[in-house]
Scaffold this motif. Sequence first.
Motif: not given
Lengths: 999, 456
Positions: B259-266
Amino acid sequence: MIAETLQKILDKGDLNACRKFFRGMPESRRRELHPTAAAQFKKLKRNEIVQVAPNTYQRNDLLPAAQLAYFATGTLSEIKQMGTWRHPDGNDVFEILIERKPNWVESFVAMLLESRFAFREWTLIRRLIAEKLVKKPDVPTYYLGMISCLGNRFSETPMIDQLLAEPDLLTDDIWRLFEIEGGGDISLANLDRFGYGRSFAKTFIELMNQGMLPRKRLLTSSLEALERGFNHYRAKWFFTFFDMLEPTDKELKAERTRFLGLLLAPAPNVVTWAFEKVRSLARSYSPEELAPAIEPLLQSKSKGLALEATQLLNEIATQSPKQAHDVSRIAATALRHEKADVQNAALNLIEQFGKDDAETGLLVHRFSSGLAASVRKRATELFGTGNAESLSAAKGQRLAAGKVVKGNAIVLSKELKRLFSIDDLESNLASGLLEIPSVKFDGTDIPRLRFVKPLTPIKDIEELIDVAARVIEDGSLIDDVERCIDAMARLSAAKPDNFNSLIAPIMKRTTKLILKGAMPFCGADPANDILGLLVAFCDGEVIRPKIVKRKQPHGSDTEVKLTFRDEEQTGWDINLSKPVGFLSRRCQAIAELIATGKSRQLLSIPTHEHGWIDPRELAHRANSYSTETPDEQDLILAMLRLAPEHRADALKTLKAGKQEWHSAVRYALGDTKVTIGKSAPLWIAAARARAPWLTDDRLKKSFPNLGPDAAEAAQSSLVFTQKRYEQFAFTRTSSTVSPPCPKKLAEDIPTVLLHSSRELNNFDYHFEAGDFAGRTNGAIRWTSTLWPIARDSFCASAAVACFDNIDWSEAMWQNRTMLEPLLDSGSPLRPLATQFLAGMLSAKEPGEAGLATDIAIQAISDGRLGTDNLTAACTNLLPPTGLIKPGRWQKTMTDVANASVVHAAVIQQSLQNTLTATKDNWPKDVGKLLELLLELTAGHSLPLTSEFQSTLQSGNASGKQKKLATQLLSAAKEADSSAVKSVLSTAIADRTTVAAKLI
Amino acid sequence: MLAVPHHVRYTAESRFDASGLKLAVAVADSGLSTQFFSGQLARPRRTALMLRGLMSIVQARFHIPAAMLARILAAADPVVTASSDRLRFEGFSGCCGVYVRVDLLPNAVRDAKFGRGTTNVDFNAPMLAALAKVRETDKVSLNVDAGAVELKTESGAVVEKKVDLPVRWLRGLTEVQACQSRMNPVHEISGQEAWRFLRSMPRMKTNRRETFVVPSGRTLRLSQINAKESVRVGGLERLRVLEDLSSDADTLRIYTDAQTGASGWVLEFDDSRFSIVISPEVWRGFSGEGQVLQSLAAERSEDIRRHIQKELKWQSVIDEEDLHRRVTKKVSDVTADQIRAALAILATQGLVGFDLHEGAWFHRELPFDLSSIEKHHPRLKDARKLLEENCVRTVSTSPSRSEVSVTSGGVDHRVRIAGEDARCTCPWHAKHQLSRGPCKHILAAQLLLEEQADDR
């Protein structure tokens, strides 16, 4: 009365009188005068810069007195509203504060220190401290102010005298400078670097020599500063200073533990420096403490440092056999490093000290998947299972590729096989020759609409408002721009009853944007032209920009001026003589039409993405013009946007007409029995649409000397000239074109405008106005839709624009957009396009190089980029131009090669061909390309050509290149014929899939 | 600029010395264990690097708006949460565009004693500098409490920090949790490949254009094309914090919110995790994301939220199904989606966080005054104002589509709502569509339609 006196002083701007006026004035009186001072200050603030003569501006003379009066009468909150940069001179501020002794002086100092300009106020703060009006602040900005003031290269007092004048600076403040990192502008590193001889480091050493600063504390403080983890640039000052102190061996030994700790510092240059110290003190460490401390260096991004660390490990293990186990285990972690040299060095250590060590073996196994191809074999020999995973993965990839071919039941015609070079690939497969030729189509001989999506026309006003609202905010949505133009032309005569309420929000926004500086119909950006069209569509008003003389004595002598809502605006007129100017003028012509409330089906609206028009649809649209004559610009654009397919069908359905434009359209569609008319722009567009790559001899006679891509097809080539400006060497790119451009390009022939180089425009303003395609992404995308069937001229101009900024000397963010048309799978990569692409693989800006990489990957997948055209482009660019940085090519080509075995083979073959062709003129760091070749050759068991092997054997190379040459020749011996078959089979399968789209 | 004053009182400074790492947490007001945590670090260097990485984000401003050149905000200290089996450190960048969390799982510590609660933790420069020197072979104990006795006697100092936390910052820190809950995993690569990929990233600032991360064989590469399976990243420099840590990681998992294009990197280790969540663009903070605005505007879920709140007991992983069962016993007809939406709202109130790896919420209560956040949400506030001023009227309504006229700024904006889709004629909607949540006009229209539905 007293207020009037002040007002008189302020009206004269007499600063001295103002000073005298306030001297000794009680606080209550000052406050009474504040309204007068504030009114004057606010009035002058609005006129801070005044014109004193034509074209001569200066700061308002009256302002200093007003500032002083405001400050002398204001409270802290009022002074805060001034802004620190509008305070009176530091001496005046000091005197006022001394006299007023306000209770807010501490807060005032805190405010100064919060401001970015606090460093300028440091002297003032020191004076206030000396007068005991404030305590010494304990915030970093105070000390940054100290650095800034002492390091001021315009100061007449030597730094050492300034320090000696205030003893507390030496006992206390100076040591705090070792605790403060500073920022972009102010730091010890920056001030010393740009101090023109005024140096903190030299001053500190001089003070030390005079016995004013203790040597031991200077040494320790420098190391403590390095331990704080400062940024590499600012950290450098501290270790350089430490070295300038020339520490003795004893002093170095005393700090031995700190040096080990600094091997973990976040700044790489600190680590390198600390490692030098550790190496020199190696004997003073026990092997038990030294070996583990070195481990992090094995991951260093600097290959040299990682290799030196392996050398030191070797020494440790050799001198202390007890450490052999630890050393081999530590060395195994270096296998994670991406450089083959480091991996090889690590394997050397493992082989020597830990071959039979189980723990080391486990680590080797863990990191084996990331081993460089050239190292894998050795790892396998050492540990058996080392690279089994990688090898089986590679084989699996090949087998999978083979299955695609067997399972593929697509039957292609002979012609399609020829156009996609599938017949050549099959013959290469039969003969085992690893050559992957590119496709043979030139863009006019295949259906292009299969590669792009059709566009859906806007159906009603509501949808138009939705789409237009988006487009006026983002002009790069080119397909929507064209849809809006179409909808406004079609719907202008059929406005619903509630039209005014529907358009009210978008008109409010449109008005605001134009009044803020958007310039419709001036070639600035498609969004601006949509604004102009909306004004015509909604209000029936046409904005008509005019080119007028500029009054300024320098630069261009003309500018464009328009009037909207009684407000005048001016802007650049340069873009009107570019292709985007043609598109803007077309919009203005449409605005004239729709302002009258008439509606019309425009001919030039694309039916598909990227500007394409289905010829059948054009015929259908043309047939709807019974008596009217279409606008010439609309007609020209429509013909240039014609797709190559369905032209014969269109010709059949096109109604015969007597007007000249009917004949021109027929000519564009391929009719041979037409008489050439009088309008050069019309017939040139028809000829370019009909056969873009050929010169039209009939037109050449009728319309001679109009330039390239008029009657004659342009033949462009890129020219690279190495230039030097002071110590900077750079390469200028230009293009030569045949036939040559006339002195002034005809603005109504858009194909010729594609050659509007900087020289023909105004070079001085190219940053502001952009290159041949304008300044914005929208303008460039729009330009690329002008003549989609033939993009050679676009690519030539784009290459000139982009190559001149390949090292990102200017922030030309829009340049990347020029590459976008090459993503189209139906767009052939002819020589200019391939050179443009190959050159951009060496661009410095990640966005440009990244997009070029994406295009190269796609183009190899669909066959547009092969060993033949890539070799030709690279051979042209690599040696003589100085344009290509092999390190950048190594990085981008590695990414391309990683995409598949076919990509790897295309890169591997093209590079060897290029290096063979340029063997006498390799650039200095060609080793980077040899490294890539080695990895691709070893990784995919690909062969080297006999010519390239001869080149490698001929002995031109030396040093590192020679070593790589030997490794390459050795890797070539492992070449596997099944790998060649696999590559060719995969290439055939990929091409067949792409070609099948055209069936 | 709206700001919420935030006062933190530490009875000691955090420090790292021969006796170990002592992290001072803010003095407890109530309900928090005095002893937060104590134990021995199993991998001291790794933990030290993660804590340094956390602070590098907290102290970073990847984007400084032009209007704020002179003012670098003092961001709040990180927050630590102790639950029954793990410690979580959370931080948020000053620019409101990067959220960072360090999860120390049970294996990361030996002889551990866990308390329960959430509070600020002091991270100071000398301690961070000392952490840089920690080696894996060092023996390091970790104590997290309100003030170690020995430190108190040594320094005798009470550290007080008073910062005005911008509402924008607080809103971003809470919105990012809801954003994570919408994320899906896209890529997974080994730590080694991740390390190489991160090292190969350009050093030049890339904040002027979006870049996409796409798979390339076993690894990843940067692309300029928004293709399928690509993860959009604006400002690659924000990922640099992962570089040093990744060499030791088992895997890197990348998540994205479509939806927003935010990303999570774990980054996942055998005993811990280091996660960052970055906004789609450098200049775009999480505070501007308004995806939960619609839920916030809806008053009906309040009852469900109240019941969920009663079930929160510092769980390190909240089992949504179990929660659903429990709430259903008290409120009838509650769907799983409503529970999820309610949790998202609780996240915006700072009461729960989201763990990407677990794909689940966890309980923690941010130690900030968050009461004003919802009140100050500009769009929601404006929407309510429009409604109060009678600027919103229904033009037509049917079960499938409603059209509402909203008078704002001198013109009538047409809002059309059809199911999940909503459109407005304002420039904000033209620019962002629904990617940053609804505009104030759509919100006002929804509030009106909801009121009318209640009346019926």
